[in-house]
Design a protein around this motif. Structure first.
Motif, mmCIF file in Angstrom:
data_model
loop_
_atom_site.group_PDB
_atom_site.id
_atom_site.type_symbol
_atom_site.label_atom_id
_atom_site.label_comp_id
_atom_site.label_asym_id
_atom_site.label_seq_id
_atom_site.Cartn_x
_atom_site.Cartn_y
_atom_site.Cartn_z
ATOM 1 N N VAL A 176 -18.428 -6.654 0.461
ATOM 2 C CA VAL A 176 -19.248 -5.444 0.386
ATOM 3 C C VAL A 176 -18.418 -4.218 0.020
ATOM 4 C CG1 VAL A 176 -20.752 -3.868 1.656
ATOM 5 C CG2 VAL A 176 -20.971 -6.337 2.004
ATOM 6 N N LYS A 177 -17.273 -4.054 0.657
ATOM 7 C CA LYS A 177 -16.492 -2.831 0.463
ATOM 8 C C LYS A 177 -16.100 -2.571 -0.996
ATOM 9 C CE LYS A 177 -12.772 -0.087 2.475
ATOM 10 N NZ LYS A 177 -12.232 0.408 1.193
ATOM 11 N N PRO A 178 -15.667 -3.592 -1.767
ATOM 12 C CA PRO A 178 -15.335 -3.312 -3.170
ATOM 13 C C PRO A 178 -16.498 -2.723 -3.962
ATOM 14 C CG PRO A 178 -14.443 -5.437 -2.511
ATOM 15 C CD PRO A 178 -15.340 -4.986 -1.391
ATOM 16 N N GLU A 179 -17.692 -3.216 -3.686
ATOM 17 C CA GLU A 179 -18.881 -2.675 -4.367
ATOM 18 C C GLU A 179 -19.164 -1.255 -3.909
ATOM 19 O OE1 GLU A 179 -23.688 -3.668 -4.710
ATOM 20 O OE2 GLU A 179 -22.304 -5.228 -4.050
ATOM 21 N N ARG A 180 -19.026 -1.009 -2.614
ATOM 22 C CA ARG A 180 -19.282 0.324 -2.074
ATOM 23 C C ARG A 180 -18.262 1.353 -2.564
ATOM 24 N NH1 ARG A 180 -22.332 1.222 2.354
ATOM 25 N NH2 ARG A 180 -24.198 -0.072 2.268
ATOM 26 N N ASP A 181 -17.048 0.915 -2.810
ATOM 27 C CA ASP A 181 -16.025 1.844 -3.297
ATOM 28 C C ASP A 181 -16.395 2.441 -4.638
ATOM 29 O OD1 ASP A 181 -14.457 1.495 -1.063
ATOM 30 O OD2 ASP A 181 -13.166 -0.035 -1.969
ATOM 31 N N GLN A 182 -17.317 1.770 -5.354
ATOM 32 C CA GLN A 182 -17.759 2.268 -6.655
ATOM 33 C C GLN A 182 -19.037 3.095 -6.563
ATOM 34 O OE1 GLN A 182 -15.601 1.651 -9.137
ATOM 35 N NE2 GLN A 182 -14.449 0.562 -7.539
#
Length: 457
Positions: A176-182
């Motif tokens: 989830v976090k990699p997607e949220r970082d964008q």
């Protein structure tokens, strides 16, 4: 438009097509548009106009359609309809704080299979069952349920998740976090382990209920069903925090469906109906009837919900969309294909039809209206009843649908309004959000779409 229709001198709509297809093959556009012509109305001017309603559409070329119309002459309202003036209806306090969309994830990694949920510790890690829940979106209801679960860490800090549920923490950190970082919104980057829209208001509404009513926001058929309280709904579901089958029965009746089609909007190339809760639910006047009438509607609401779920459980590939497509053909007297005959048998469509017919008759009786009313006559009466209820509320009488939740202690209003449950006999007169993945059957077309509000056609 309403402000101009009410001005002095007023605007009159002399011509309108509220819902017309528009195709541009070169640009890849296929949308719905409305067209209007207005003029200044001076004293004594006839305010009638010509309203054209699309009867049929037929492709005659790569980017051409042949459209035929039905013509109506009459006073055209702001919502580009004639007849009942639905633009005049207003929200009712009795219906407030009971309907809301579901959660919006903004992270596909939150969704897990039941097998993956067990790998993450479900059934072996104490307390995790409160944070991994069953999940439903629009297509789960209209088609076949995916059987997925969702990681819902609402109420926990990232550090609490890491300490209590380290396997879940690593899963969300990686998926989830990699997607949220964008994500462009800073709060979503910062709170990456939580849904993009956690919807605490809906959670409060549903607290303490064993089940609630849900309908798919955009769908071909307007259906209502009970979901167990343990199920977390997606943002493409409109959820109504009522657990009484009396309410489910009224919402499932022809009267409410006609109202919802007229007061909602439409989306996409397929022009599919959209259930706009602020119009379809919050402005809808529920009937007030005696115990016998309540119990009859309640019984039929339970039976309708149970019938559909029983047949789908017996035949896992059977969908609600298929059942109601066949029911629609049966009502029109059309011949069924071999596949539709199978659906007719598996879904016991004749039983489904009888349940709906009996439910419609019971709801008409609850309002004290004849069951022979046309849809236009239903809308006219519901519009008048909305005005009557609004006047009652202005005078301090509110027919709360769920008084213990909406008005605990009976203290709302000044002076305090007299509480009357809608199902009790009486002698007194948002910002757009993304779906988690898939929409409902027939929900949205591909390519460009447009929304046309106003009465269903």
């Amino acid at each position: 438009i309403q402000a101009h229709l009410d001005a002095t001198p007023p605007l009159c709509i002399s011509f309108a097509i509220p819902d017309h297809p528009w195709v541009d093959a070169a640009e890849g556009a296929a949308v719905r548009i409305s067209m209007t012509v207005g003029h200044r109305c001076d004293g004594g001017t006839d305010r009638s106009g010509k309203l054209l309603l699309v009867r049929d559409e037929r492709e005659i070329g790569e980017d051409s359609l042949e459209v035929t119309f039905d013509e109506i002459i009459g006073h055209i309202h702001a919502d580009l309809t004639t007849g009942a003036d639905l633009s005049s209806v207003c929200p009712l306090q009795a219906n407030i704080d009971l309907s809301n969309r579901g959660v919006c994830l903004f992270g596909a990694g939150f969704i897990v299979s039941q097998e993956r949920a067990k790998e993450l510790g479900l059934d072996r890690t104490s307390g995790l069952d409160s944070y991994i829940k069953h999940y439903r979106n629009g297509k789960d209801l209209t088609s076949r349920a995916r059987g997925v679960m969702v990681i819902d860490l609402f109420g926990l800090t990232a550090e609490e998740v890491r300490q209590r549920f380290p396997e879940v923490y690593q899963h969300v950190l990686e998926l989830v976090k990699p997607e949220r970082d964008q994500n462009n919104r800073e709060s979503r980057k910062k709170n990456w382990w939580l849904f993009g829209e956690t919807n605490p208001k809906l959670r409060h509404m549903l607290s303490g209920l064993r089940r609630y009513i849900a309908t798919v926001e955009t769908a071909k058929h307007r259906l209502f069903t009970f979901l167990d309280a343990e199920i977390l709904p997606d943002n493409k579901l409109i959820n109504i925090a009522l657990d009484d089958a009396f309410m489910l029965g009224v919402l499932s009746s022809r009267l409410h469906v006609a109202w919802a089609l007229a007061t909602g909007s439409h989306l996409g190339v397929g022009n599919d109906p959209v259930y706009v809760k602020t119009n379809c639910f919050e402005k809808f006047p529920f009937p007030v009837c005696d115990d016998s009438g309540q119990n009859r509607i309640r019984e039929l609401g339970e039976r309708l919900d149970a019938h559909r779920k029983r047949q789908q459980e017996r035949f896992p590939k059977l969908t609600l969309t298929e059942m109601y497509n066949v029911l629609e053909k049966v009502r029109r007297g059309k011949a069924l294909t071999a596949k539709e005959k199978t659906i007719h048998e598996q879904g016991l469509i004749e039983v489904l039809r009888e349940l709906h017919d009996e439910l419609d008759a019971a709801v008409f009786a609850a309002y004290g209206w004849p069951a022979t009313l046309s849809d236009e006559e239903i809308l006219t009466r519901l519009t008048a009843l909305n005005a009557e209820r609004a006047a009652e509320e202005g005078a301090g009488t509110i027919r709360w649908l769920r008084p213990a939740y909406q008005n605990p202690g009976g203290t709302a209003g000044s002076p305090p309004p007299r509480q009357i449950e809608a199902a009790e006999a009486s002698d007194e007169a948002e910002e757009p959000v993304q779906a988690d993945s898939q929409a409902a059957d027939g929900d949205v077309g591909t390519g460009s779409t447009a929304v046309s509000s106003g009465r269903g056609r």
